[in-house]
Design a protein around this motif. Sequence first.
Motif, short mmCIF file in Angstrom:
data_model
loop_
_atom_site.label_atom_id
_atom_site.label_comp_id
_atom_site.label_asym_id
_atom_site.label_seq_id
_atom_site.Cartn_x
_atom_site.Cartn_y
_atom_site.Cartn_z
N ILE A 1 0.83 -1.21 0.00
CA ILE A 1 0.00 0.00 0.00
C ILE A 1 0.87 1.26 0.00
O ILE A 1 0.54 2.25 -0.67
N ALA A 2 1.98 1.23 0.74
CA ALA A 2 2.88 2.40 0.72
C ALA A 2 3.48 2.61 -0.66
O ALA A 2 3.64 3.76 -1.11
N THR A 3 3.80 1.53 -1.35
CA THR A 3 4.33 1.65 -2.71
C THR A 3 3.31 2.31 -3.64
O THR A 3 3.65 3.18 -4.45
N ILE A 4 2.05 1.91 -3.51
CA ILE A 4 0.99 2.51 -4.33
C ILE A 4 0.80 3.98 -3.98
O ILE A 4 0.72 4.85 -4.86
N ALA A 5 0.75 4.27 -2.68
CA ALA A 5 0.47 5.64 -2.24
C ALA A 5 1.59 6.60 -2.60
O ALA A 5 1.35 7.77 -2.96
N TYR A 6 2.84 6.14 -2.49
CA TYR A 6 3.98 7.04 -2.66
C TYR A 6 4.61 6.96 -4.05
O TYR A 6 5.67 7.54 -4.30
N SER A 7 3.96 6.26 -4.97
CA SER A 7 4.48 6.16 -6.32
C SER A 7 4.57 7.54 -6.97
O SER A 7 3.57 8.25 -7.11
N GLY A 8 5.79 7.95 -7.33
CA GLY A 8 6.01 9.23 -7.99
C GLY A 8 5.92 10.44 -7.10
O GLY A 8 5.95 11.58 -7.60
N ILE A 9 5.84 10.26 -5.77
CA ILE A 9 5.62 11.41 -4.89
C ILE A 9 6.85 12.31 -4.81
O ILE A 9 6.73 13.53 -4.62
N ASP A 10 8.06 11.75 -4.97
CA ASP A 10 9.27 12.57 -4.88
C ASP A 10 9.29 13.64 -5.97
O ASP A 10 9.58 14.81 -5.72
N SER A 11 9.00 13.22 -7.21
CA SER A 11 9.01 14.19 -8.32
C SER A 11 7.87 15.20 -8.16
O SER A 11 8.04 16.39 -8.49
N GLU A 12 6.75 14.76 -7.64
CA GLU A 12 5.63 15.68 -7.42
C GLU A 12 5.99 16.72 -6.36
O GLU A 12 5.63 17.91 -6.49
N MET A 13 6.69 16.31 -5.31
CA MET A 13 7.09 17.25 -4.28
C MET A 13 8.09 18.28 -4.81
O MET A 13 8.04 19.46 -4.47
N GLU A 14 9.02 17.81 -5.65
CA GLU A 14 10.00 18.74 -6.23
C GLU A 14 9.32 19.79 -7.10
O GLU A 14 9.76 20.94 -7.17
N ALA A 15 8.22 19.40 -7.76
CA ALA A 15 7.53 20.32 -8.66
C ALA A 15 6.72 21.38 -7.92
O ALA A 15 6.26 22.35 -8.54
N THR A 16 6.53 21.21 -6.61
CA THR A 16 5.71 22.19 -5.86
C THR A 16 6.45 23.49 -5.59
O THR A 16 5.82 24.51 -5.33
N GLY A 17 7.79 23.43 -5.64
CA GLY A 17 8.55 24.63 -5.33
C GLY A 17 8.39 25.08 -3.89
O GLY A 17 8.60 26.25 -3.58
N GLY A 18 7.98 24.16 -3.02
CA GLY A 18 7.81 24.50 -1.61
C GLY A 18 6.48 25.14 -1.28
O GLY A 18 6.29 25.61 -0.15
N ASP A 19 5.55 25.19 -2.24
CA ASP A 19 4.23 25.78 -2.00
C ASP A 19 3.46 24.92 -0.99
O ASP A 19 3.15 23.76 -1.27
N PRO A 20 3.12 25.45 0.20
CA PRO A 20 2.44 24.67 1.24
C PRO A 20 1.12 24.07 0.77
O PRO A 20 0.78 22.93 1.14
N GLU A 21 0.35 24.81 -0.03
CA GLU A 21 -0.95 24.30 -0.49
C GLU A 21 -0.78 23.12 -1.42
O GLU A 21 -1.51 22.12 -1.32
N LEU A 22 0.20 23.21 -2.33
CA LEU A 22 0.45 22.10 -3.25
C LEU A 22 0.96 20.87 -2.50
O LEU A 22 0.60 19.73 -2.81
N ILE A 23 1.84 21.11 -1.52
CA ILE A 23 2.35 20.00 -0.71
C ILE A 23 1.21 19.30 0.02
O ILE A 23 1.13 18.08 0.08
N MET A 24 0.29 20.12 0.57
CA MET A 24 -0.86 19.56 1.28
C MET A 24 -1.71 18.71 0.34
O MET A 24 -2.18 17.63 0.71
N ASN A 25 -1.91 19.17 -0.89
CA ASN A 25 -2.71 18.42 -1.85
C ASN A 25 -2.07 17.08 -2.19
O ASN A 25 -2.77 16.05 -2.32
N ILE A 26 -0.74 17.07 -2.34
CA ILE A 26 -0.04 15.82 -2.65
C ILE A 26 -0.14 14.84 -1.48
O ILE A 26 -0.40 13.64 -1.68
N GLN A 27 0.05 15.33 -0.26
CA GLN A 27 -0.06 14.47 0.92
C GLN A 27 -1.48 13.92 1.08
O GLN A 27 -1.68 12.75 1.42
N GLU A 28 -2.46 14.76 0.80
CA GLU A 28 -3.85 14.32 0.88
C GLU A 28 -4.12 13.22 -0.14
O GLU A 28 -4.75 12.19 0.18
#
Length: 502
Positions: free
Chosen positions: A421-448
Amino acid sequence: MSGPDSTANRAPQKAGSGAILAFVCLGQFMVFTDVSIVNLALPSIQEGLDMTDVSLNYIVTAYATVLGGFLLFGGRLADTFGRRRLIQIGFTLFALASLVSGLAENGPTLIAARGVQGFGAALITPAALAILTNTFAEGPERNKALGVWGSLSGIASIAGVILGGVLADGPGWEWIFWINVPIGLGAALFAVRILPESRAEERSQFDSLGAATLTAGLLLLIFTLGEATHVGWGTFRTIGSLIGVAVLLTGFIVIESLVKSPMMPLRIFRLKTMRVANISAVLVFGTFAALFFFASLFMQNAFGYTPLEAGFAYVPLAVSVAAGAGIASGLVAKFPPRNLVMAGLVLAVVGLLLMWRAPADGTYLVDLLTPFILLGLGCGIVFVTLQIAAFVGVSDEEAGVGAGLINTSQEAGGALGLAIIATIAYSGIDSEMEATGGDPELIMNIQESANHDAFLSGAVLGVIALLVVAFLMPRADAGASHAEDDGKNLNETDLAPAESDT
């Protein structure tokens, strides 16, 4: 088969069945509490010992890996050398390892001590469960005792999260380990006053090769599943390790089919109710392990809870687990295990689907309380019923093997479910986090989104477990007649297919 359990050769019993039940449940509670107690304390431990994110993960996996890998080995040791003796050794090791964990001044020391804790727990759990099944006759009396025991698996896991948050925000993370020291040493001392000694009467040659092969295979499997989340499923390391697991476990089956006194007699798998209960336990504990892990993250990441707040948010879930366990204990003598497990899984799946739809800007009362109650009820019902079903028809002499098997299924299932389940949930999350540029709202959306994927995946795993139970678990009651039939089939022949399988 080895001879009958040496019940007649036990030392005079100095305590009643109620005291024995309370004692073995204490061991169960301590073991399962320490599976989850570190979760909310990890940030404090990381800061105190200056540990990296990668090494921090091993504080959790070292305990669970060793515990899961040595459970069957501990069960056979208990049957061979004495169950009370193994409990005393296990409690002593657990207490001393807890002392070292709290005194640790660096990460490697803490991780090593957690591994020793897991080994001590692997000696306690199967021996305690075997004593319980030998103390209470199969039927309503044992069902009630196993109901109490089974409920502790869920309650202790949640209590561990709550207690970890309280201690980490209070006296300090060291106390999540030190609290075990007086309990463990006291239990080791008082065991001789409370517990009768028992073992298999015939002291056959110990299956050292089988024990080593199985333990190595399970340790490698559980470790590989945990590491796959970080290194990836398609890497040479993961694939090579899984091939190694297949070779070791295949070798174990060959060894057990050839040796005169196998550590885990393969005939035990002819008991259909027991067999399906263990398969179901793998799926069910995978579902709930992922739930507790991701619900803790969801409350802290999406709802902004502190560790203490997140811990107390689990209280309704813990109460519901106790209520579900009580319901199952009262109904298991009246209804087939199959029906109760299915009912519990339906409640759990509905709860996970509600968690899947819970928004990051929601509220506890509206979005979390109802699914927590449903999940708790389902958890309590399923845990208790599977524990009872796993011992239908198992003889007293092999109670330790049965105990080790069901607990191994739980631990392996938890590791497998969480890894997938962790593999499914976190698939591609590293690249998505890098693309946020540190924006708290975008980070929150990815975590959600990651947490929602996890809850949905957990629900799917729960549905698979529901289908397995619906189509494979026998429809017969968990009463004496079914148990006697199952046991008769096992004892009458070691080679012919059992009637319960047809």
